[in-house]
Scaffold this active site. Sequence first.
Site, PDB file in Angstrom:
ATOM      1  N   GLU A  63    -120.966  14.396  62.146  1.00 54.39           N
ATOM      2  CA  GLU A  63    -119.604  14.700  61.686  1.00 54.39           C
ATOM      3  C   GLU A  63    -118.952  13.520  60.962  1.00 54.39           C
ATOM      4  O   GLU A  63    -117.975  13.701  60.242  1.00 54.39           O
ATOM      5  CB  GLU A  63    -118.742  15.171  62.864  1.00 54.39           C
ATOM      6  N   TYR A 117    -111.708  13.227  65.990  1.00 48.17           N
ATOM      7  CA  TYR A 117    -112.967  12.948  66.696  1.00 48.17           C
ATOM      8  C   TYR A 117    -113.947  12.224  65.769  1.00 48.17           C
ATOM      9  O   TYR A 117    -114.496  11.169  66.115  1.00 48.17           O
ATOM     10  CB  TYR A 117    -113.591  14.255  67.206  1.00 48.17           C
ATOM     11  N   LYS A 166    -115.531   8.392  66.014  1.00 49.83           N
ATOM     12  CA  LYS A 166    -116.963   8.084  66.082  1.00 49.83           C
ATOM     13  C   LYS A 166    -117.364   7.174  64.913  1.00 49.83           C
ATOM     14  O   LYS A 166    -118.156   6.240  65.075  1.00 49.83           O
ATOM     15  CB  LYS A 166    -117.799   9.374  66.060  1.00 49.83           C
TER      16      LYS A 166
HETATM   17  P1  NAD Z   1    -119.671  15.386  76.771  1.00 43.93           P
HETATM   18  O1  NAD Z   1    -118.220  15.542  76.423  1.00 43.93           O
HETATM   19  O2  NAD Z   1    -120.381  16.539  77.402  1.00 43.93           O
HETATM   20  O3  NAD Z   1    -119.860  14.144  77.761  1.00 43.93           O
HETATM   21  C1  NAD Z   1    -119.214  12.915  77.572  1.00 43.93           C
HETATM   22  C2  NAD Z   1    -119.334  12.131  78.862  1.00 43.93           C
HETATM   23  O4  NAD Z   1    -118.697  10.855  78.652  1.00 43.93           O
HETATM   24  C3  NAD Z   1    -118.638  12.801  80.054  1.00 43.93           C
HETATM   25  O5  NAD Z   1    -119.492  12.784  81.173  1.00 43.93           O
HETATM   26  C4  NAD Z   1    -117.409  11.941  80.280  1.00 43.93           C
HETATM   27  O6  NAD Z   1    -116.994  11.890  81.652  1.00 43.93           O
HETATM   28  C5  NAD Z   1    -117.876  10.572  79.784  1.00 43.93           C
HETATM   29  N1  NAD Z   1    -116.772   9.710  79.332  1.00 43.93           N
HETATM   30  C6  NAD Z   1    -115.781  10.041  78.459  1.00 43.93           C
HETATM   31  N2  NAD Z   1    -114.955   8.993  78.293  1.00 43.93           N
HETATM   32  C7  NAD Z   1    -115.436   7.977  79.072  1.00 43.93           C
HETATM   33  C8  NAD Z   1    -115.020   6.642  79.322  1.00 43.93           C
HETATM   34  N3  NAD Z   1    -113.930   6.145  78.751  1.00 43.93           N
HETATM   35  N4  NAD Z   1    -115.764   5.886  80.152  1.00 43.93           N
HETATM   36  C9  NAD Z   1    -116.886   6.398  80.753  1.00 43.93           C
HETATM   37  N5  NAD Z   1    -117.308   7.655  80.563  1.00 43.93           N
HETATM   38  C10 NAD Z   1    -116.596   8.445  79.731  1.00 43.93           C
HETATM   39  O7  NAD Z   1    -120.383  14.916  75.435  1.00 43.93           O
HETATM   40  P2  NAD Z   1    -121.837  15.215  74.868  1.00 43.93           P
HETATM   41  O8  NAD Z   1    -121.787  16.477  74.108  1.00 43.93           O
HETATM   42  O9  NAD Z   1    -122.820  15.024  75.952  1.00 43.93           O
HETATM   43  O10 NAD Z   1    -121.973  14.035  73.793  1.00 43.93           O
HETATM   44  C11 NAD Z   1    -122.556  12.785  74.142  1.00 43.93           C
HETATM   45  C12 NAD Z   1    -122.552  11.870  72.921  1.00 43.93           C
HETATM   46  O11 NAD Z   1    -123.273  12.497  71.861  1.00 43.93           O
HETATM   47  C13 NAD Z   1    -121.151  11.602  72.380  1.00 43.93           C
HETATM   48  O12 NAD Z   1    -121.067  10.253  72.017  1.00 43.93           O
HETATM   49  C14 NAD Z   1    -121.042  12.524  71.179  1.00 43.93           C
HETATM   50  O13 NAD Z   1    -120.180  11.965  70.191  1.00 43.93           O
HETATM   51  C15 NAD Z   1    -122.482  12.561  70.694  1.00 43.93           C
HETATM   52  N6  NAD Z   1    -122.821  13.798  69.981  1.00 43.93           N
HETATM   53  C16 NAD Z   1    -122.712  15.020  70.583  1.00 43.93           C
HETATM   54  C17 NAD Z   1    -123.076  16.165  69.886  1.00 43.93           C
HETATM   55  C18 NAD Z   1    -123.036  17.539  70.527  1.00 43.93           C
HETATM   56  O14 NAD Z   1    -123.357  18.517  69.861  1.00 43.93           O
HETATM   57  N7  NAD Z   1    -122.660  17.674  71.787  1.00 43.93           N
HETATM   58  C19 NAD Z   1    -123.516  16.077  68.562  1.00 43.93           C
HETATM   59  C20 NAD Z   1    -123.575  14.821  67.965  1.00 43.93           C
HETATM   60  C21 NAD Z   1    -123.254  13.678  68.694  1.00 43.93           C
HETATM   61  P1  TYD Z   2    -118.002  23.233  68.533  1.00 44.39           P
HETATM   62  O1  TYD Z   2    -118.968  23.760  69.524  1.00 44.39           O
HETATM   63  O2  TYD Z   2    -116.600  22.915  68.982  1.00 44.39           O
HETATM   64  O3  TYD Z   2    -118.688  21.982  67.818  1.00 44.39           O
HETATM   65  P2  TYD Z   2    -118.222  21.128  66.500  1.00 44.39           P
HETATM   66  O4  TYD Z   2    -116.803  21.422  66.212  1.00 44.39           O
HETATM   67  O5  TYD Z   2    -118.449  19.736  66.974  1.00 44.39           O
HETATM   68  O6  TYD Z   2    -119.147  21.549  65.396  1.00 44.39           O
HETATM   69  O7  TYD Z   2    -117.889  24.303  67.360  1.00 44.39           O
HETATM   70  C1  TYD Z   2    -119.025  24.706  66.627  1.00 44.39           C
HETATM   71  C2  TYD Z   2    -118.528  25.591  65.498  1.00 44.39           C
HETATM   72  O8  TYD Z   2    -117.990  26.798  66.080  1.00 44.39           O
HETATM   73  C3  TYD Z   2    -117.384  24.976  64.720  1.00 44.39           C
HETATM   74  O9  TYD Z   2    -117.529  25.352  63.336  1.00 44.39           O
HETATM   75  C4  TYD Z   2    -116.141  25.621  65.298  1.00 44.39           C
HETATM   76  C5  TYD Z   2    -116.629  26.988  65.714  1.00 44.39           C
HETATM   77  N1  TYD Z   2    -115.947  27.600  66.876  1.00 44.39           N
HETATM   78  C6  TYD Z   2    -115.500  28.937  66.780  1.00 44.39           C
HETATM   79  O10 TYD Z   2    -115.658  29.613  65.748  1.00 44.39           O
HETATM   80  N2  TYD Z   2    -114.887  29.489  67.879  1.00 44.39           N
HETATM   81  C7  TYD Z   2    -114.669  28.771  69.028  1.00 44.39           C
HETATM   82  O11 TYD Z   2    -114.066  29.329  69.986  1.00 44.39           O
HETATM   83  C8  TYD Z   2    -115.161  27.422  69.107  1.00 44.39           C
HETATM   84  C9  TYD Z   2    -114.975  26.600  70.352  1.00 44.39           C
HETATM   85  C10 TYD Z   2    -115.794  26.892  68.003  1.00 44.39           C
END
Ligand code: NAD
Ligand code: TYD
Length: 358
Positions: free
Chosen positions: A134, A158, A162
């Site tokens: 992103e 967000y 990042k």
């Molecule tokens: P998540 O929101 O499920 O988990 C985040 C974790 O970080 C939680 O357990 C939370 O308690 C902990 N946390 C938040 N703030 C904190 C702080 N100040 N100190 C200590 N712990 C803290 O997130 P995720 O989806 O598992 O994402 C993990 C990483 O991967 C993130 O850095 C996110 O930016 C990156 N990422 C996620 C996705 C995705 O699709 N989920 C995609 C690209 C990158």
């Molecule tokens: P999301 O899972 O929040 O991930 P990100 O915004 O990091 O890509 O959303 C994935 C896609 O789905 C995004 O284009 C927003 C869309 N979305 C919906 O259409 N409806 C919803 O209720 C949510 C949570 C997301």
Amino acid sequence: MIFVTGGAGFIGSNFVHHWLGRTDEPVVVLDALTYAGNPENLSSLASDPRLQFVKGDLNDRTLLDGLLSRHRPRAVVHFAAETHVDRSIRGPDAFLQANVLGTFHLLEAVRADWGRRPAPEQAAFRFLHVSTDEVYGSLAPDAPAFTEDSPFAPNSPYAASKAASDHWVRAYGRTYGLPVLVSHCSNNYGPYQFPEKLIPLVIHHALEGAPLPLYGDGGQIRDWLYVEDHCHALVRILEAGRGGETYNVGGGCERTNREVVESLCRILDRMRPRPRGSHAEGIVEVPDRPGHDRRYAIDAGKIRRELGWEPRESFESGIEKTVGWYLGHPGWVDHVVRGAYRDWIRLQYGPEGPAAPG
Ligand code: NAD
Ligand code: TYD
């Protein structure tokens, strides 16, 4: 041992399971257990002596210093962050605190600890910062996928937080010689994902008979990556990534949000049919997200060529596994959809949730 931040969240907990499934090298997890952190994600490892869990915040420098000097990790894998774009729109402050300042405090603690180590240990050390596609902003429909050289153009608070943290990590590599690695991955899905994100939200709503909200026209495109494939990529980056380098990780599975939701409905129609009609009848269009990025896509050529990584799951196989996991873990879902989850759904979709179709 390795030190994992955010290991009670979605990807972090999958990573801990993946790690301990392939090696006996111990893991120390630091996690603040925000609404997104869930100790249940690690409960099957509760009595495993290879895992130590510490509840604490990235911004607690004293705690960080103590943990690093006591455990002397050979690597830090940094997942901890605030991660939900919609929450960042409603309350950007928490994103600045956790993602920017939290990463800064972690870098400072790591730099101090690393600076006291002998040269061979310094050279072998790795700081792996887990970032997102992103930060590159939004792609036009026919534009080539993001490479590691794509310019940063974050559009949500967000993504901006990042991107800022990525710059800090890079600067610590360049200025202090800290051996840093940065990965940018696309949207993950799989077990243990908090159901405010699209895929688990739709599964949960469908099972509850609640409307399935699509933002805007549902034509936004994401490049879906099964979380286990992401964990495998991170292991490869730790093992063989070149210090100071960035790696893009993507599933090569571009789908519109509407296609994703319709796939989920088809699988649920088979695995958990409604008394009448298809789950797809529950799809409703709701107001779009402000500044909503239209398309993300990752060019994973570099990690494929240099580290031999390939995703193992197709979108179809990964999504099938994911639905199966949520159906097989009703207790987990039941616990996480209390409290903070309910408050969020009311705030985001209105007091009654998204309006029913028709
Ligand atoms: P998540 O929101 O499920 O988990 C985040 C974790 O970080 C939680 O357990 C939370 O308690 C902990 N946390 C938040 N703030 C904190 C702080 N100040 N100190 C200590 N712990 C803290 O997130 P995720 O989806 O598992 O994402 C993990 C990483 O991967 C993130 O850095 C996110 O930016 C990156 N990422 C996620 C996705 C995705 O699709 N989920 C995609 C690209 C990158
Ligand atoms: P999301 O899972 O929040 O991930 P990100 O915004 O990091 O890509 O959303 C994935 C896609 O789905 C995004 O284009 C927003 C869309 N979305 C919906 O259409 N409806 C919803 O209720 C949510 C949570 C997301």
